[in-house]
Motif scaffolding. Structure first.
Motif, PDB file in Angstrom:
ATOM      1  N   ASP A 135       1.483 -10.791  -1.858  1.00 14.00           N
ATOM      2  CA  ASP A 135       2.409 -11.586  -1.049  1.00 14.00           C
ATOM      3  C   ASP A 135       2.231 -11.299   0.605  1.00 14.00           C
ATOM      4  O   ASP A 135       2.524 -12.203   1.388  1.00 14.00           O
ATOM      5  CB  ASP A 135       3.756 -11.753  -1.393  1.00 14.00           C
ATOM      6  CG  ASP A 135       4.206 -12.667  -2.841  1.00 14.00           C
ATOM      7  OD1 ASP A 135       3.391 -13.727  -2.868  1.00 14.00           O
ATOM      8  OD2 ASP A 135       4.772 -11.978  -3.702  1.00 14.00           O
ATOM      9  N   VAL A 136       1.997  -9.976   0.871  1.00 16.89           N
ATOM     10  CA  VAL A 136       1.833  -9.674   1.927  1.00 16.89           C
ATOM     11  C   VAL A 136       0.642  -9.246   2.559  1.00 16.89           C
ATOM     12  O   VAL A 136       0.452  -9.037   3.788  1.00 16.89           O
ATOM     13  CB  VAL A 136       2.768  -8.405   2.492  1.00 16.89           C
ATOM     14  CG1 VAL A 136       4.451  -8.854   1.949  1.00 16.89           C
ATOM     15  CG2 VAL A 136       2.399  -7.283   1.626  1.00 16.89           C
ATOM     16  N   GLN A 137      -0.466  -9.308   1.497  1.00 18.07           N
ATOM     17  CA  GLN A 137      -1.625  -9.145   1.979  1.00 18.07           C
ATOM     18  C   GLN A 137      -2.515 -10.150   3.088  1.00 18.07           C
ATOM     19  O   GLN A 137      -3.004  -9.737   4.064  1.00 18.07           O
ATOM     20  CB  GLN A 137      -2.398  -9.001   0.762  1.00 18.07           C
ATOM     21  CG  GLN A 137      -2.337  -7.625  -0.267  1.00 18.07           C
ATOM     22  CD  GLN A 137      -3.388  -7.543  -1.192  1.00 18.07           C
ATOM     23  OE1 GLN A 137      -4.165  -8.305  -1.397  1.00 18.07           O
ATOM     24  NE2 GLN A 137      -3.100  -6.541  -1.994  1.00 18.07           N
ATOM     25  N   ASN A 138      -1.834 -11.131   2.784  1.00 14.00           N
ATOM     26  CA  ASN A 138      -2.521 -12.473   3.479  1.00 14.00           C
ATOM     27  C   ASN A 138      -4.304 -12.673   3.766  1.00 14.00           C
ATOM     28  O   ASN A 138      -4.802 -12.979   4.147  1.00 14.00           O
ATOM     29  CB  ASN A 138      -1.991 -12.225   4.995  1.00 14.00           C
ATOM     30  CG  ASN A 138      -0.830 -12.330   5.138  1.00 14.00           C
ATOM     31  OD1 ASN A 138       0.093 -13.005   4.036  1.00 14.00           O
ATOM     32  ND2 ASN A 138      -0.073 -11.977   5.989  1.00 14.00           N
ATOM     33  N   GLY A 139      -4.872 -11.607   2.822  1.00 24.36           N
ATOM     34  CA  GLY A 139      -6.184 -11.506   2.774  1.00 24.36           C
ATOM     35  C   GLY A 139      -6.433 -10.444   2.013  1.00 24.36           C
ATOM     36  O   GLY A 139      -5.770  -9.664   1.125  1.00 24.36           O
ATOM     37  N   PHE A 140      -7.920 -10.329   1.688  1.00 25.80           N
ATOM     38  CA  PHE A 140      -8.668  -9.203   1.215  1.00 25.80           C
ATOM     39  C   PHE A 140      -8.577  -7.835   1.950  1.00 25.80           C
ATOM     40  O   PHE A 140      -8.929  -8.076   2.986  1.00 25.80           O
ATOM     41  CB  PHE A 140     -10.135  -9.522   0.701  1.00 25.80           C
ATOM     42  CG  PHE A 140     -10.191 -10.663  -0.193  1.00 25.80           C
ATOM     43  CD1 PHE A 140      -9.608 -10.603  -1.535  1.00 25.80           C
ATOM     44  CD2 PHE A 140     -10.663 -11.865   0.151  1.00 25.80           C
ATOM     45  CE1 PHE A 140      -9.803 -11.542  -2.521  1.00 25.80           C
ATOM     46  CE2 PHE A 140     -10.920 -13.003  -0.875  1.00 25.80           C
ATOM     47  CZ  PHE A 140     -10.429 -12.770  -1.930  1.00 25.80           C
ATOM     48  N   ILE A 141      -7.933  -6.800   1.382  1.00 26.67           N
ATOM     49  CA  ILE A 141      -7.748  -5.537   2.119  1.00 26.67           C
ATOM     50  C   ILE A 141      -8.991  -5.002   1.913  1.00 26.67           C
ATOM     51  O   ILE A 141      -9.548  -4.602   1.067  1.00 26.67           O
ATOM     52  CB  ILE A 141      -6.435  -4.768   1.695  1.00 26.67           C
ATOM     53  CG1 ILE A 141      -5.121  -5.451   1.242  1.00 26.67           C
ATOM     54  CG2 ILE A 141      -6.536  -3.506   2.144  1.00 26.67           C
ATOM     55  CD1 ILE A 141      -4.608  -5.739   2.763  1.00 26.67           C
ATOM     56  N   ARG A 142      -9.687  -4.766   3.141  1.00 28.77           N
ATOM     57  CA  ARG A 142     -11.097  -4.395   3.187  1.00 28.77           C
ATOM     58  C   ARG A 142     -10.927  -2.912   3.324  1.00 28.77           C
ATOM     59  O   ARG A 142     -11.830  -2.174   2.764  1.00 28.77           O
ATOM     60  CB  ARG A 142     -11.690  -5.011   4.349  1.00 28.77           C
ATOM     61  CG  ARG A 142     -11.911  -6.533   4.590  1.00 28.77           C
ATOM     62  CD  ARG A 142     -12.670  -6.871   3.126  1.00 28.77           C
ATOM     63  NE  ARG A 142     -12.685  -8.346   3.161  1.00 28.77           N
ATOM     64  CZ  ARG A 142     -13.357  -9.105   2.183  1.00 28.77           C
ATOM     65  NH1 ARG A 142     -13.349  -8.433   1.036  1.00 28.77           N
ATOM     66  NH2 ARG A 142     -13.462 -10.460   2.245  1.00 28.77           N
ATOM     67  N   ASN A 143     -10.179  -2.261   4.142  1.00 25.14           N
ATOM     68  CA  ASN A 143     -10.020  -0.776   4.270  1.00 25.14           C
ATOM     69  C   ASN A 143      -8.472  -0.505   4.742  1.00 25.14           C
ATOM     70  O   ASN A 143      -8.057  -1.462   5.309  1.00 25.14           O
ATOM     71  CB  ASN A 143     -11.028  -0.276   4.887  1.00 25.14           C
ATOM     72  CG  ASN A 143     -11.052  -0.835   6.663  1.00 25.14           C
ATOM     73  OD1 ASN A 143     -11.045  -2.092   6.805  1.00 25.14           O
ATOM     74  ND2 ASN A 143     -10.564   0.106   7.435  1.00 25.14           N
ATOM     75  N   TYR A 144      -8.349   0.551   4.863  1.00 28.08           N
ATOM     76  CA  TYR A 144      -7.110   1.315   5.367  1.00 28.08           C
ATOM     77  C   TYR A 144      -7.525   2.055   6.455  1.00 28.08           C
ATOM     78  O   TYR A 144      -8.640   3.015   6.261  1.00 28.08           O
ATOM     79  CB  TYR A 144      -6.169   2.171   4.350  1.00 28.08           C
ATOM     80  CG  TYR A 144      -5.776   1.144   3.091  1.00 28.08           C
ATOM     81  CD1 TYR A 144      -4.584   0.443   3.309  1.00 28.08           C
ATOM     82  CD2 TYR A 144      -6.328   1.543   1.841  1.00 28.08           C
ATOM     83  CE1 TYR A 144      -4.206  -0.272   2.044  1.00 28.08           C
ATOM     84  CE2 TYR A 144      -5.969   0.524   0.955  1.00 28.08           C
ATOM     85  CZ  TYR A 144      -4.594  -0.168   1.015  1.00 28.08           C
ATOM     86  OH  TYR A 144      -4.311  -1.045  -0.202  1.00 28.08           O
ATOM     87  N   THR A 145      -6.545   2.369   7.303  1.00 26.71           N
ATOM     88  CA  THR A 145      -6.887   3.452   8.486  1.00 26.71           C
ATOM     89  C   THR A 145      -5.440   4.032   8.726  1.00 26.71           C
ATOM     90  O   THR A 145      -4.622   3.542   8.644  1.00 26.71           O
ATOM     91  CB  THR A 145      -6.986   2.843   9.804  1.00 26.71           C
ATOM     92  OG1 THR A 145      -8.437   1.944   9.537  1.00 26.71           O
ATOM     93  CG2 THR A 145      -7.529   3.783  10.674  1.00 26.71           C
ATOM     94  N   ILE A 146      -5.843   5.567   8.352  1.00 28.30           N
ATOM     95  CA  ILE A 146      -4.788   6.652   8.519  1.00 28.30           C
ATOM     96  C   ILE A 146      -4.839   7.251   9.987  1.00 28.30           C
ATOM     97  O   ILE A 146      -5.794   7.660  10.356  1.00 28.30           O
ATOM     98  CB  ILE A 146      -4.834   7.413   7.454  1.00 28.30           C
ATOM     99  CG1 ILE A 146      -4.803   6.996   6.095  1.00 28.30           C
ATOM    100  CG2 ILE A 146      -3.736   8.604   7.623  1.00 28.30           C
ATOM    101  CD1 ILE A 146      -5.219   7.949   4.815  1.00 28.30           C
ATOM    102  N   PHE A 147      -3.797   6.812  10.829  1.00 27.88           N
ATOM    103  CA  PHE A 147      -3.635   7.627  12.075  1.00 27.88           C
ATOM    104  C   PHE A 147      -2.842   8.657  11.887  1.00 27.88           C
ATOM    105  O   PHE A 147      -1.549   8.460  11.302  1.00 27.88           O
ATOM    106  CB  PHE A 147      -3.069   6.512  13.100  1.00 27.88           C
ATOM    107  CG  PHE A 147      -3.639   5.278  13.006  1.00 27.88           C
ATOM    108  CD1 PHE A 147      -4.855   5.276  13.909  1.00 27.88           C
ATOM    109  CD2 PHE A 147      -3.625   4.112  12.260  1.00 27.88           C
ATOM    110  CE1 PHE A 147      -5.686   4.036  13.917  1.00 27.88           C
ATOM    111  CE2 PHE A 147      -4.213   3.057  12.518  1.00 27.88           C
ATOM    112  CZ  PHE A 147      -5.499   2.999  13.372  1.00 27.88           C
ATOM    113  N   TYR A 148      -2.927  10.017  12.342  1.00 28.15           N
ATOM    114  CA  TYR A 148      -2.068  10.954  12.324  1.00 28.15           C
ATOM    115  C   TYR A 148      -2.044  11.624  13.527  1.00 28.15           C
ATOM    116  O   TYR A 148      -3.330  11.898  14.100  1.00 28.15           O
ATOM    117  CB  TYR A 148      -2.215  11.998  11.107  1.00 28.15           C
ATOM    118  CG  TYR A 148      -3.693  12.524  11.013  1.00 28.15           C
ATOM    119  CD1 TYR A 148      -4.871  11.898  10.578  1.00 28.15           C
ATOM    120  CD2 TYR A 148      -3.913  14.053  11.382  1.00 28.15           C
ATOM    121  CE1 TYR A 148      -6.074  12.568  10.379  1.00 28.15           C
ATOM    122  CE2 TYR A 148      -5.080  14.489  11.273  1.00 28.15           C
ATOM    123  CZ  TYR A 148      -6.036  13.947  10.813  1.00 28.15           C
ATOM    124  OH  TYR A 148      -7.409  14.556  10.916  1.00 28.15           O
TER     125      TYR A 148
END
Lengths: 202, 895
Positions: free
Chosen positions: B545-558
Motif C-alpha cells: 500500500d505504500v510502495q506506490n510502484g515497483f521498488i527498484r532498489n534501496y539506498t542506505i545512507f549512513y
C-alpha cells in the motif's frame, strides 16, 4: 463632371421622394444628358431582376401587414377596401422592348415610391406602434430607390435616356384617416399585383 | 552699485508695466505664423515683429530679439534680422512633436522679457488608408473598416464616403475610439452597387483610399438559421431529420449551409458534406447515424455563390436516433464460489452491461440459459448483471442474451468446466505497461484458436481483499487496455485467461501500475548485529500500500556525527545488508530510502554505536594476560622459594649489631658497654650471613689509619655541623644544606665522604675460627646495612643511653636526631662509634673531644627537625647504616 444635367435632376429628386412625397415632380425639360457619379455596374439587369424579385417577394407580406395593422374593417373587407382601384397608375407593358420596359418600370417605381412615402408618413401618424409595418415600408422604399438607381443607370448607359417623365399618386395629406388607410391599402394591393407582373417581365 | 542698478531697472519695469496696465494684454509684438503645424523633418521659419511702442519704451529693436524653444535659448546662428522690427528664426529638420516657441527681448541690458509665444505642432500627413472592406450584417447597417497607415501624431479625421452611381450618401465620420471603422447611417440596399472610399485628413493634408465598388448583397453576413429542430424515424434507426427557418434574406438570395453534428458525449464535430447542402433549403436528413444515440446539431448559412460571409452558428439542437436490437452479445464470465453442499458448486455468472453504442437501446432484461451435459436447457430471465446458481460438478454451458425494445442480441456462450478440469494452454509473454494514461496489457496468443480472452484485475493491498474487475476481448485481440476506473500508484494484479471452445485455459498473471509514484513511506532499518567494524542492517519489505510502484532498489545512507554521508545501493530483493569498514566505538546514523521508477522516500533515521572491542576481543586479551601474570607469579614464587637464601642475603641480610658484637668483649681495652640480655645472645652463635674479614697488620701502629683520621675529621665535622645547626632550627634546616663550612679542603672531602656512607666497624680478627688473635685491631666496616634492630629494641636504646650516660652523661634528648640529613644525624653515631675508634688511638683525646661535643650539645640539647610532613622521626643513636634508603625516605617525606 459630377454636376448633373438638368434633365437628371428631377429623377434624382424622385429618388429623394421621402422629402417631397405627395407632390408630383414637374416634367423636366428635354436637354438632359446622361451623367452618373461613377460608372454603372455591368450587371445592372441582373440586379434589377433581383430587386424586382425582392419587391415581389415582400409585396404580399407588406400588404398583409398593412391591412392587419389598420384593423377592422380592412382585414375582412379587402375586396372592398383594398381592391386595386388606383387611378392614374402608370401602365406597364411586359411585352415591350427592354428600353420601353425600363422606362415604364422607372415611371412605375417612381409612382410607387412616392406613394409609399405618403403611406409611410401617414402610418407613422395613424399607427405609430406598427413598427414592423414601418420597417417593412421603409425597406420597400429603399429597394425601390435602389431599383430606380439601377434603371436610371441602365437607361443612361445603354439607351442614353437621361430624362423620363413621371407621375405621382394623389396627395393624401388632406384626406381623413380612413381615406388615408384606404388609399394606402388600395395602393399596396395594386403594388402587389403589378410587381408580380413586372418581376415576371424581367 | 550693480545691485542698486538692477533694483532700479526692476522698479522701472514694474512701473512701466503697471502704468500701462490697460495695455498689459497687448503684447509688444507677435509671431507669424500664429499656430503652425509642421511636418516632421521639414524646415520651419517663424518671424517675430516688434511693435514701435514697445521699441520706444524699452529702447530696443529687432537685434535685441532672442528666441526660446521650451525655455531653451535658440542659438543666434538660427536668427535672421529682417529689419529694425522683425527677426526670424529657422529650424531645420524639426523632430519635436510639440514645441513652445517664444520671442523675447532683453531690456535695459539685463531683463529678459517675453514678447510673444506660439506652439509649434509637428506631425505627419495621413497615409493612404488601405485594406478597406465592408460587411453588411443582415438587418443591420453596413460597416466598413480599413488600415489607417502610419501614426501621424496629429488629429486625423477619417471619413467614409459612399455613393451610388446616381446618388451620394451622407459621409460616415469615424468616432474617436474607433478611427479605423465606421458604420453608415442608412440601411443597405441590395442589388445596387455602391462605391465606398475613405478620406483621411489632418492639418498637413488629406488623402483618399482606393474606391471599392460592390453590391452590398455580396458583403452580407446572413443571420443564422433559427428554430433548428431534430426528429428521428421509427423506420430507420440511423437517421435524424433537421428542420430550420432561414433568415429573411433567403427571400431574395440563395443560400448554402454548413451542418455539423456530434454525439452528446463528444466534443468533435462532424460535418455534412458541403455539396449536400449547397442550395437553399429548410430541412435536411442526416443518415448513417448510430441507433439510440443522441446527436447534437448546428447549422450556418451564407450566400450560395460564396460571396459574403458565413453566418454565425445557429443554436444547437439535439435528437436521439431510434432503437435497434443490441448489436453485440454482452461480455460473459463466471466465478466459482465455495459451496458447502457436497457435489455442488456455487457459480456466479457475471456479465457486463452493453455500452450504448452496442446496446442500441434500453436493455430491458437478460436471458440466461444453463445446460448440463446431455440434459435439458433451463431458461432464466435476469434483470441484474449477475446471477448465482448452484450446479453440480459437471461441465455446463451457459448462454446470455440482452433484450431491448426492438429485439435480442446474439448469445454469449460460456463453458463452465467440470470440477476436476485442469486448465492448460495459457497465454505467453504477458506484459502490462502504462501508456497514454491507460494501462495496457499485451500477450502472445496460444497456438490453439482462442474464442476470446477474459482480463481480470484487482488492486493489491494489505488492507483490503482483491476484488477483481474484468473485461472481455475478442479472440483476435492481443493487446488492449484496462477499461476500468484505474487509480494511480496502485498495484494491479492482472490476469489474462484465454477462453477456448472447450472451456477456459490456464490464467496468467502480472503486476502493473497505471502510474508509479515515490513510496509513501521509507523502509525502517534496524540493526541485526553490530560489530566493532561492521553492522548488519535489516529491514522489512515495504507494504504494497505504500510502495506506490515497483521498488527498484534501496539506498542506505549512513554517517557519523562529523563524517560525510555514505550511500550504498542495495538491490530491492534484499532485506539485509552488512555495513563494513566501520569505526569502532562510533555513533552511526543510518537511514534508508526505497526507490521506485518515479523517485524515492527516506525512512526514519536510526542510530547505533559500534562497540570498542569486538566480540571475544576482551577475553582474548584478558585471559592471556592473566595467564601470563599467574605464570609469572608462579615462577617468581618458585624462584623465590628456591633462591630464598640468596634473596634474603641481598635484600635482608643479617647485619650484626656491632654493639652486640662479642668483639667488644674481646677487646681488652674496651670496657663492656652493654649488659647483654638474652636477646643479644642470638648473635653469639655466629648466625651472621656474611662477614667481611680484613686482616690488617698491626705493625702500622706509628701511623694512624686513614679511617682513623676520618674519624677525627668526623669529630671536626660534628663540631661544625653542630654549629651549623645552632644557626637554624626547624623546617628550614631540613632543606638547607647542613654541610659545615670547613676551611680545609681535606676536611671538606672527609666530611663529604662521611656523609656519603656510614662506615661501620668491622671486626678484624686475625684469630678466626677458634684461634686467639694476638692483636685485636678495629677497622671501619664498609657495610651500609641499617641497624634497625636497635630501633625496634628500645631497650637497646636504653642500654645505649645508659652507656652514654655512664660514659659522657649525655642527655637523653640527644637521641632525637634530625632525620633529614645523615650528616646532621651522624654526629651522635659518629660520636658513639668513633669514640670507640678513637679510643684505640687515644682514650684521653677521645674523652676530651667527647666532652667538647657534650658541651656543644648542651647548648643545643634538643634537635628536632620539623619535616614537611610534620612527622618527627626519631632515630636511635648510632644506627644509620643505610644512607641511601634513608635519603630516599627523606626525599619521600619532602616530596
Amino acid at each position: 463632371m459630377k454636376v448633373l444635367a438638368a434633365g437628371v435632376v428631377p429623377l434624382l429628386l424622385v429618388l429623394h421622394w421621402k422629402h417631397g412625397a405627395g407632390s408630383p415632380l414637374p416634367i423636366t425639360p428635354v436637354n438632359a444628358t446622361c451623367a452618373t457619379r461613377h460608372p454603372c455596374h455591368s450587371n445592372l439587369m441582373n440586379q434589377i431582376r433581383n430587386q424586382l424579385a425582392q419587391l415581389n417577394g415582400s409585396a404580399n407580406a407588406l400588404f398583409i401587414l398593412y391591412y392587419t395593422a389598420q384593423g377592422e374593417p380592412f382585414p375582412n373587407n379587402l375586396d372592398k377596401l383594398c381592391g386595386p382601384n388606383v387611378t392614374d397608375f402608370p401602365p406597364f407593358h411586359a411585352n415591350g422592348t427592354e428600353r420601353t420596359r425600363l422606362v415604364e418600370l422607372y415611371r412605375l417605381i417612381a409612382y410607387l415610391g412616392a406613394s409609399l412615402g405618403n403611406i409611410t408618413r401617414d402610418q407613422k401618424v395613424l399607427n405609430p406602434n406598427a413598427l414592423s409595418l414601418h420597417s417593412k415600408l421603409n425597406a420597400t422604399a429603399d429597394i425601390m430607390r435602389g431599383l430606380l438607381s439601377n434603371v436610371l443607370c441602365r437607361l443612361c448607359n445603354k439607351y442614353h435616356v437621361a430624362h423620363v417623365d413621371v407621375a405621382y399618386g394623389p396627395d393624401t395629406s388632406g384626406k381623413d384617416v380612413f381615406q388615408k388607410k384606404k388609399l394606402g391599402c388600395q395602393l399596396l394591393g395594386k403594388y402587389k399585383q403589378v410587381i408580380a407582373v413586372v418581376a415576371q417581365a424581367f | 552699485m550693480l545691485a542698486l542698478q538692477t533694483w532700479i531697472v526692476h522698479a522701472l519695469f514694474i512701473f512701466f508695466t503697471t502704468e500701462s496696465v490697460g495695455e498689459l494684454l497687448d503684447p509688444c509684438g507677435y509671431i507669424k505664423p500664429e499656430s503652425p503645424v509642421v511636418q516632421l523633418g521639414s524646415n520651419f521659419t517663424a518671424v517675430c515683429v516688434l511693435k514701435e511702442k514697445c521699441m520706444d519704451y524699452f529702447h530696443v529693436n529687432a537685434s535685441y530679439i532672442f528666441w526660446k524653444t521650451n525655455h531653451l535659448t535658440v542659438p543666434k546662428e538660427q536668427y535672421t534680422i529682417i529689419n529694425r522690427t522683425a527677426s526670424s528664426v529657422t529650424f531645420t529638420d524639426t523632430s519635436l512633436l510639440n514645441t513652445q516657441l517664444t520671442c523675447n527681448i532683453r531690456t535695459f541690458g539685463q531683463i529678459d522679457q517675453n514678447v510673444y509665444g506660439i506652439r509649434i505642432i509637428s506631425g505627419l500627413p495621413p497615409e493612404k488608408p488601405k485594406n478597406l472592406s465592408c460587411i453588411v450584417n443582415e438587418g443591420k447597417k453596413m460597416m466598413c473598416q480599413w488600415d489607417p497607415g502610419r501614426e501621424t501624431y496629429l488629429e486625423t479625421n477619417f471619413t467614409l464616403k459612399s455613393e451610388w452611381a446616381t446618388e451620394k450618401f451622407a459621409d460616415c465620420k469615424t468616432k474617436r475610439d474607433t478611427p479605423t471603422s465606421c458604420t453608415v447611417d442608412y440601411s443597405p440596399v441590395y442589388f445596387v452597387n455602391i462605391e465606398v472610399w475613405v478620406e483621411a485628413e489632418n492639418a498637413l493634408g488629406k488623402v483618399t483610399s482606393n474606391h471599392i465598388n460592390f453590391d452590398p448583397v455580396d458583403k452580407v453576413k446572413p443571420n443564422p438559421p433559427h428554430n433548428l429542430s431534430v426528429s428521428n424515424s421509427e423506420e430507420l434507426s440511423s437517421i435524424l431529420k433537421l428542420t430550420w427557418i432561414n433568415s429573411s434574406i433567403q427571400g431574395f438570395i440563395r443560400l448554402k449551409y454548413n451542418i455539423q453534428y456530434r454525439t452528446r458525449d463528444s466534443s468533435i464535430w462532424s460535418q455534412i458534406p458541403p455539396e449536400d447542402t449547397a442550395s437553399t433549403r429548410s430541412s435536411f436528413t442526416v443518415q448513417d447515424l448510430k441507433p439510440f444515440t443522441e446527436y447534437v446539431f448546428r447549422i450556418r448559412c451564407m450566400k450560395e455563390d460564396g460571396k459574403g460571409f458565413w453566418s454565425d452558428w445557429s443554436e444547437e439542437a439535439s435528437g436521439i436516433t431510434y432503437e435497434d436490437r443490441p448489436s453485440k452479445a454482452p461480455s460473459f464470465w463466471y466465478k466459482i464460489e465455495p459451496s458447502h453442499t457436497h457435489g455442488y458448486r456455487s457459480v456466479q455468472l457475471i456479465w457486463k452491461t452493453l455500452p450504448p453504442f452496442e446496446a442500441n437501446g434500453k436493455i430491458l432484461d437478460y436471458e440466461v440459459t444453463l445446460t448440463r451435459w446431455k440434459s435439458r436447457l433451463q431458461n432464466y430471465t435476469v434483470n441484474d448483471t449477475k446471477w448465482t446458481v448452484n450446479i453440480t460438478n459437471d461441465r455446463y454451458i451457459a448462454t446470455l442474451t440482452a433484450r431491448n425494445l426492438v429485439g435480442k442480441s446474439d448469445a454469449a456462450v460460456l463453458t463452465i468446466p467440470a470440477y476436476d478440469f485442469q486448465a492448460t494452454r495459457p497465454v505467453t509473454d504477458l506484459k502490462a505497461f502504462p501508456k497514454d494514461n491507460m494501462l495496457w496489457v499485451e500477450w502472445t496468443a496460444p497456438n490453439e484458436s482462442v474464442n476470446r480472452y477474459v482480463l481480470e484485475w484487482c488492486v493489491l493491498s494489505d488492507k483490503a481483499p482483491c476484488v477483481p474487475d474484468w473485461q472481455q476481448e475478442a479472440g483476435s485481440v492481443h493487446r488492449t487496455y484496462l477499461r476500468g476506473n484505474l487509480a494511480e500508484s496502485k498495484c494491479y494484479l492482472i490476469t489474462v485467461t484465454p477462453i477456448y471452445a472447450d472451456g477456459p485455459g490456464s490464467p496468467e498473471s502480472i503486476k502493473a501500475y497505471l502510474k508509479q509514484a515515490p513510496p509513501s513511506k521509507g523502509p525502517t532499518v534496524r540493526t541485526k548485529k553490530v560489530g566493532k567494524n561492521e553492522a548488519v542492517l535489516e529491514w522489512d519489505q515495504l507494504p504494497v500500500d505504500v510502495q506506490n510502484g515497483f521498488i527498484r532498489n534501496y539506498t542506505i545512507f549512513y554517517r557519523t556525527i562529523i563524517g560525510n554521508e555514505t550511500a550504498v545501493n542495495v538491490d530491492s530483493s534484499h532485506t539485509e545488508y552488512t555495513l563494513s569498514s566501520l569505526t569502532s566505538d562510533t555513533l552511526y546514523m543510518v537511514r534508508m530510502a526505497a526507490y521506485t521508477d518515479e523517485g524515492g522516500k527516506d525512512g526514519p533515521e536510526f542510530t547505533f554505536t559500534t562497540p570498542k572491542f569486538a566480540q571475544g576481543e576482551i577475553e582474548a586479551i584478558v585471559v592471556p594476560v592473566c595467564l601470563a601474570f599467574l605464570l609469572t607469579t608462579l615462577l617468581g614464587v618458585l624462584f623465590c622459594f628456591n633462591k630464598r637464601d640468596l634473596i634474603k642475603k641481598h635484600i635482608w641480610p643479617n647485619v650484626p649489631d656491632p654493639s652486640k658484637s662479642l668483639i667488644a668483649q674481646w677487646s681488652p681495652h674496651t670496657p663492656p658497654r652493654h649488659n647483654f640480655n638474652s636477646k643479644d645472645q642470638m648473635y653469639s652463635d655466629g648466625n651472621f650471613t656474611d662477614v667481611s674479614v680484613v686482616e690488617i697488620e698491626a705493625a702500622n701502629d706509628k701511623k694512624p689509619f686513614p679511617e682513623d683520621l676520618k674519624s677525627l675529621d668526623l669529630f671536626k665535622k660534628e663540631k661544625v655541623s653542630t654549629e651549623g645547626h645552632s644557626s637554624g632550627i626547624g623546617g628550614s634546616s631540613c632543606m638547607s644544606s647542613s654541610r659545615p663550612s670547613i676551611s680545609s679542603s681535606d676536611e671538606n672531602e672527609s666530611a663529604q665522604n662521611t656523609s656519603g656512607t656510614v662506615q661501620y666497624s668491622t671486626v678484624v680478627h686475625s684469630g678466626y675460627r677458634h684461634q686467639v688473635p694476638s692483636v685485636q685491631v678495629f677497622s671501619r666496616s664498609e657495610s651500609t646495612q641499617p641497624l634497625l634492630d636497635s630501633e625496634e629494641r628500645p631497650e637497646d636504646l636504653q642500654l645505649l643511653d645508659n652507656t652514654d650516660s655512664s660514659v659522657g652523661n649525655f642527655p637523653r634528648q640527644q637521641y632525637f636526631k634530625q632525620n633529614c640529613s645523615q650528616r646532621e644525624t651522624s654526629p651522635d653515631s659518629s660520636h658513639s662509634e668513633r669514640s670507640k675508634q678513637v679510643s684505640s688511638v687515644s682514650e684521653e683525646e677521645f674523652v676530651r673531644l667527647k666532652q667538647q661535643i657534650s658541651d656543644k650539645n648542651n647548648l643545643h640539647s634538643l634537635k628536632i627537625s620539623i619535616c614537611p610532613s610534620g612527622q618527627e622521626t626519631v632515630l636511635p643513636h648510632g644506627l644509620f647504616p643505610f644512607q641511601s634508603i634513608w635519603d630516599s625516605t627523606l626525599k619521600h617525606y619532602i616530596n
